[in-house]
Design a protein around this motif. Structure first.
Motif, short mmCIF file in Angstrom:
data_model
loop_
_atom_site.label_atom_id
_atom_site.label_comp_id
_atom_site.label_asym_id
_atom_site.label_seq_id
_atom_site.Cartn_x
_atom_site.Cartn_y
_atom_site.Cartn_z
N LEU A 58 0.93 -1.42 -0.02
CA LEU A 58 -0.64 0.23 0.69
C LEU A 58 0.74 1.22 0.10
O LEU A 58 1.66 1.20 0.64
CB LEU A 58 -1.02 0.11 1.32
N ARG A 81 0.43 -7.29 -5.84
CA ARG A 81 -0.94 -6.39 -5.92
C ARG A 81 -0.70 -5.17 -5.09
O ARG A 81 0.01 -5.44 -4.42
CB ARG A 81 -2.36 -6.99 -5.33
N GLN A 83 -1.83 -0.88 -4.54
CA GLN A 83 -2.75 -0.11 -3.88
C GLN A 83 -2.05 1.11 -3.72
O GLN A 83 -1.25 1.95 -3.01
CB GLN A 83 -3.54 -0.27 -3.54
N TRP A 86 -6.72 -2.53 5.10
CA TRP A 86 -4.91 -3.32 4.33
C TRP A 86 -4.77 -4.05 5.21
O TRP A 86 -4.34 -4.79 4.91
CB TRP A 86 -4.47 -2.06 3.68
#
Length: 224
Positions: free
Chosen positions: A155, A179, A181, A208
């Motif tokens: 994150l 992955r 963000q 998160w």
């Protein structure tokens, strides 16, 4: 319901001495978050402490430690100064794996500014241990050559007005092979000192980390 954490000051063995650290351990914690402070900061950083308090209220253990010793310069980190600090952070992570009350907990890293670079390298070096990374105003460009080696979700939190760092994080998001963000905190500058901005960082981080820890515990890590 908030859980009251026990707070312990301790020292962690590291090359050439020990590292001072503060451990907060709520009852039946859902995970452990190790904080990696930025240049010129330490375990008493009010910004990191505020985020840590939110995580603790939600049932996460936190470990804040001084990666730099008092005798070391704190006027900025360069590529040359990162390797010793990276080695110390890895020693801290290995220490947690040896503690009976910590070794079974899902582990996340919270890195601020240049500390985010250390966290990303540690995630690459300990893929079986680190399950999530949060970067607050991070400098992932300092370790660009290691980004593709990170094996856990990341994150990236950046202030809306921290334009240069936002550009660097957008670039890093494209380099990560996991992955990730990128979340832009409205009205925030690099230090997130504007009203409500640090609270937004804390909430985003908690949500998160808990998501990643739950996925890891229930066997969905292969989907990341």
């Amino acid at each position: 319901m908030a859980r009251t954490a026990s707070r312990i000051s301790l020292t962690i063995p590291a090359d050439g001495g020990t590292l001072a650290a503060d451990l907060s351990l709520p009852p039946q914690p859902d995970g452990l978050v190790v904080f990696c402070h930025g240049s010129g900061s330490n375990r008493f950083s009010p910004r990191n402490r505020r985020v840590a308090e939110r995580l603790e209220r939600g049932g996460l253990a936190t470990l804040l430690c001084d990666l730099e010793r008092n005798s070391e310069a704190t006027n900025g980190r360069t590529l040359a100064s990162l390797p010793p600090l990276q080695k110390r952070l890895l020693r801290v992570l290995d220490w947690t794996a040896q503690q009976d009350d910590l070794n079974d907990l899902p582990l996340g890293l919270f890195g601020s500014s240049t500390g985010a670079a250390l966290a990303l390298v540690a995630a690459a070096e300990r893929p079986g241990r680190v399950q999530a990374v949060v970067s607050r105003g991070g400098r992932p460009d300092l370790v660009f050559q290691r980004l593709a080696e990170v094996r856990c979700p990341v994150l990236l939190l950046v202030g809306e007005h921290d334009v240069d760092v936002l550009e660097l994080n957008a670039w890093a998001a494209g380099q990560l092979q996991v992955r990730n963000q990128l979340v832009v905190i409205p009205q925030a500058s690099h230090l997130f000192s504007e009203p409500g901005c640090l609270d937004a960082v804390a909430e985003q981080s908690y949500t998160w980390l808990m998501e990643q820890f739950r996925q890891g515990r229930f066997g969905t890590a292969d989907d990341l």
